[in-house]
Design an enzyme around this catalytic site. Structure first.
Site, mmCIF file in Angstrom:
data_model
loop_
_atom_site.group_PDB
_atom_site.id
_atom_site.type_symbol
_atom_site.label_atom_id
_atom_site.label_comp_id
_atom_site.label_asym_id
_atom_site.label_seq_id
_atom_site.Cartn_x
_atom_site.Cartn_y
_atom_site.Cartn_z
ATOM 1 N N HIS A 148 0.872 -1.175 0.000
ATOM 2 C CA HIS A 148 0.000 0.000 0.000
ATOM 3 C C HIS A 148 0.911 1.226 0.000
ATOM 4 O O HIS A 148 2.009 1.191 0.562
ATOM 5 C CB HIS A 148 -0.838 -0.042 1.282
ATOM 6 C CG HIS A 148 -1.906 0.991 1.377
ATOM 7 N ND1 HIS A 148 -1.655 2.281 1.765
ATOM 8 C CD2 HIS A 148 -3.244 0.919 1.153
ATOM 9 C CE1 HIS A 148 -2.791 2.962 1.782
ATOM 10 N NE2 HIS A 148 -3.771 2.157 1.410
ATOM 11 N N GLN A 202 -4.119 -5.353 6.692
ATOM 12 C CA GLN A 202 -5.074 -6.262 6.030
ATOM 13 C C GLN A 202 -5.111 -7.646 6.650
ATOM 14 O O GLN A 202 -6.078 -8.378 6.447
ATOM 15 C CB GLN A 202 -4.741 -6.389 4.537
ATOM 16 C CG GLN A 202 -4.998 -5.130 3.742
ATOM 17 C CD GLN A 202 -6.466 -4.725 3.700
ATOM 18 O OE1 GLN A 202 -7.373 -5.523 3.922
ATOM 19 N NE2 GLN A 202 -6.707 -3.462 3.420
ATOM 20 N N ASP A 261 3.333 -4.656 8.022
ATOM 21 C CA ASP A 261 2.093 -3.904 7.914
ATOM 22 C C ASP A 261 0.939 -4.910 8.035
ATOM 23 O O ASP A 261 0.678 -5.680 7.101
ATOM 24 C CB ASP A 261 2.081 -3.172 6.562
ATOM 25 C CG ASP A 261 0.751 -2.485 6.285
ATOM 26 O OD1 ASP A 261 -0.206 -2.709 7.038
ATOM 27 O OD2 ASP A 261 0.675 -1.737 5.292
ATOM 28 N N CYS A 286 -4.665 2.276 -3.846
ATOM 29 C CA CYS A 286 -3.447 2.837 -3.218
ATOM 30 C C CYS A 286 -2.282 1.865 -3.338
ATOM 31 O O CYS A 286 -1.463 1.736 -2.412
ATOM 32 C CB CYS A 286 -3.668 3.200 -1.754
ATOM 33 S SG CYS A 286 -4.988 4.363 -1.502
ATOM 34 N N LYS A 303 -10.247 -1.475 10.602
ATOM 35 C CA LYS A 303 -10.389 -2.684 9.770
ATOM 36 C C LYS A 303 -10.721 -3.896 10.643
ATOM 37 O O LYS A 303 -10.927 -4.990 10.151
ATOM 38 C CB LYS A 303 -9.095 -2.923 8.990
ATOM 39 C CG LYS A 303 -8.813 -1.773 7.995
ATOM 40 C CD LYS A 303 -7.811 -2.150 6.959
ATOM 41 C CE LYS A 303 -7.155 -0.968 6.313
ATOM 42 N NZ LYS A 303 -7.919 -0.400 5.198
HETATM 43 N N1 7TS Z 1 -1.530 -0.776 4.647
HETATM 44 C C1 7TS Z 1 -2.400 -1.567 4.021
HETATM 45 C C2 7TS Z 1 -1.964 -2.942 3.584
HETATM 46 C C3 7TS Z 1 -3.704 -1.126 3.802
HETATM 47 O O1 7TS Z 1 -4.564 -1.920 3.177
HETATM 48 C C4 7TS Z 1 -4.089 0.171 4.229
HETATM 49 C C5 7TS Z 1 -5.460 0.727 3.957
HETATM 50 C C6 7TS Z 1 -3.146 0.945 4.902
HETATM 51 C C7 7TS Z 1 -1.880 0.444 5.082
HETATM 52 C C8 7TS Z 1 -3.474 2.301 5.454
HETATM 53 O O2 7TS Z 1 -4.319 2.161 6.528
HETATM 54 P P1 7TS Z 1 -4.946 3.451 7.248
HETATM 55 O O3 7TS Z 1 -5.913 2.874 8.231
HETATM 56 O O4 7TS Z 1 -3.826 4.180 7.888
HETATM 57 O O5 7TS Z 1 -5.603 4.243 6.169
HETATM 58 N N2 7TS Z 1 -6.119 0.128 2.879
HETATM 59 C C9 7TS Z 1 -7.237 0.545 2.278
HETATM 60 C C10 7TS Z 1 -7.826 -0.142 1.217
HETATM 61 O O6 7TS Z 1 -7.392 -1.188 0.749
HETATM 62 N N3 7TS Z 1 -8.919 0.500 0.822
HETATM 63 O O7 7TS Z 1 -9.052 1.609 1.581
HETATM 64 C C11 7TS Z 1 -8.017 1.638 2.499
#
Ligand code: 7TS
Length: 404
Positions: free
Chosen positions: A121, A201, A198, A362, A224
């Site tokens: 991401h 997911q 990370d 992303c 999530k």
């Molecule tokens: N890393 C991964 C693997 C992610 O899927 C996401 C968000 C992030 C980091 C960032 O997370 P945040 O909570 O700091 O925003 N992924 C997604 C997605 O797949 N669709 O919307 C957000």
């Protein structure tokens, strides 16, 4: 054992209608829905004991502080951290990664290298590129194959005594691939490199054991995991958290301040400047309790059934191609149908009440690898049903007919 109707009844949003149709929510990789217990815990905090934490002599402040710290301990147990102060509350995965990437500015120099994977991401790419710009360190990329699996032999070749940090996701948000993180960590440690996983997911589906993994940093977002937005964690091994400088200066992160010199607070407060998301921190603990009451093994087994069913069903659609066909996958299906633009599919099935994400997710380097602008992504959670997959299938057939 797995009573889907009982589980669905815990999520008030699942009875909502969207565009006049019952909501079919298949965008769980973007954010999960929230069970009533999590919503209640937020209302309860603001209704009954809203107060700032770690600083009040008064009763409400102590109640709020205890609830926030109890939540930290719940998270410590869930992730199996050795110490509760190795769990730092952040605003989410992005914040956690930026904290570590910024901290490494104090450690890296122009001879050093850092390793990222092709399937990250953007939030696990850009902060490290910024780190490289500041320090002159070099960013190297672990390649992947067509199935969306990392090439471990290539990874081993990239590692050397110059490698200082490796940052890889446990699960790819765009492909669903589950990466072999234990192997990745073991190999990096042979060269003394730190590893950041990370878990944004993976954490909703797989309960990690940070001690068993021997991981240096593990990051995740509550939203999530059935928790609220604006709260997440950074797990860091104590030795690393001691070594890295604080990310932000401010209240609560100090021992003593004079104009000549400031000394920093002990962990975890050194990394928690300012008033945190108190209700969010408390609700994160409630969400973790909720998920554990269902059981991560039950969640993974049920979601895998959904994945197998949906994969078979969607592949019946002529011209549908799935991106990410690793044997080890979470319940994510990224696909395109012929040359139809993913956005058009997403917009049509939205009119039928079905929520999916479309675009590059992303993760532009993945899209570049496959030479596509984006995909339609259906991502499933333990509260989805086989009937909802049938509705997705029917809606896709309709969209295909209209767009081809
Ligand atoms: N890393 C991964 C693997 C992610 O899927 C996401 C968000 C992030 C980091 C960032 O997370 P945040 O909570 O700091 O925003 N992924 C997604 C997605 O797949 N669709 O919307 C957000």
């Amino acid at each position: 054992m797995f009573d889907i109707q009982k589980i669905r009844a815990d999520f008030p949003i699942l009875t909502e209608k969207v565009n006049g149709k019952p909501l079919v929510y298949l965008d769980n990789a973007a954010t999960s829905q929230k069970p009533q217990v999590v919503i209640d815990s937020i209302v309860n905090y603001y209704t009954k004991y809203n107060a700032n934490i770690h600083r009040g002599v008064h009763t409400l402040s102590q109640i709020a502080t205890n609830a926030f710290e109890e939540s930290r301990t719940k998270l410590q147990k869930h992730f199996n951290a050795k110490k509760n102060y190795e769990i730092i509350f952040t605003s989410g995965t992005t914040h956690s990664i930026n904290m570590i990437a910024t901290g490494f500015s104090a450690i890296l120099n122009a001879d050093d290298e850092v390793l990222v994977s092709t399937m990250e991401h953007h939030s696990n790419i850009v902060p490290w590129q910024m780190l490289c710009e500041r320090t002159g360190a070099k960013l190297k990329v672990i390649p992947m194959n067509n199935e969306g699996e990392l090439l471990l032999d290539e990874y081993k070749k990239l590692l050397s005594s110059k490698t200082k940090v490796v940052f890889v996701n446990h699960v790819s948000n765009a492909l669903g691939t589950i990466n072999p993180i234990k192997k990745i960590i073991t190999e990096a440690h042979k060269y003394g490199a730190a590893v950041l996983i990370d878990g944004a997911q993976s954490s909703p589906h797989i309960k990690p054991d940070v001690q068993d993994l021997d991981v240096d940093f593990y990051v995740a977002s509550a939203h999530k995991l059935c928790g609220p937005t604006g709260i997440g964690i950074l797990y860091g091994k104590e030795e690393w958290l001691q070594k890295l400088p604080p990310y932000q200066g401010g209240g609560e992160m100090i021992k003593q301040v004079t104009f000549e010199k400031t000394t920093y607070a002990d962990l975890p407060h050194k990394f928690e400047a300012g008033t945190p998301n108190i209700s969010g921190g408390i609700a994160f603990g409630v969400a973790i309790d909720y998920l554990n009451s269902i059981g991560f093994d039950n969640i993974a087994a049920y979601e895998n059934e959904l994945l197998q069913y949906a994969t078979k069903k969607l592949l019946q659609i002529e011209g549908l191609k799935i991106y990410g066909t690793s044997k080890q996958k979470t319940a994510v299906i990224s696909f395109n149908i012929g040359n139809i633009h993913p956005y058009d599919i997403g917009a049509i099935i939205d009119k039928l009440g079905i929520a999916v994400r479309t675009g590059h997710h992303c993760a532009q380097p993945i899209m570049n690898f496959y030479n596509i602008p984006g995909t339609v992504r259906a991502s499933f959670a333990f509260y989805n049903t086989f009937e909802e997959i049938d509705l997705l299938y029917e809606a896709l057939l309709k969209a295909k007919m209209m767009l081809e």
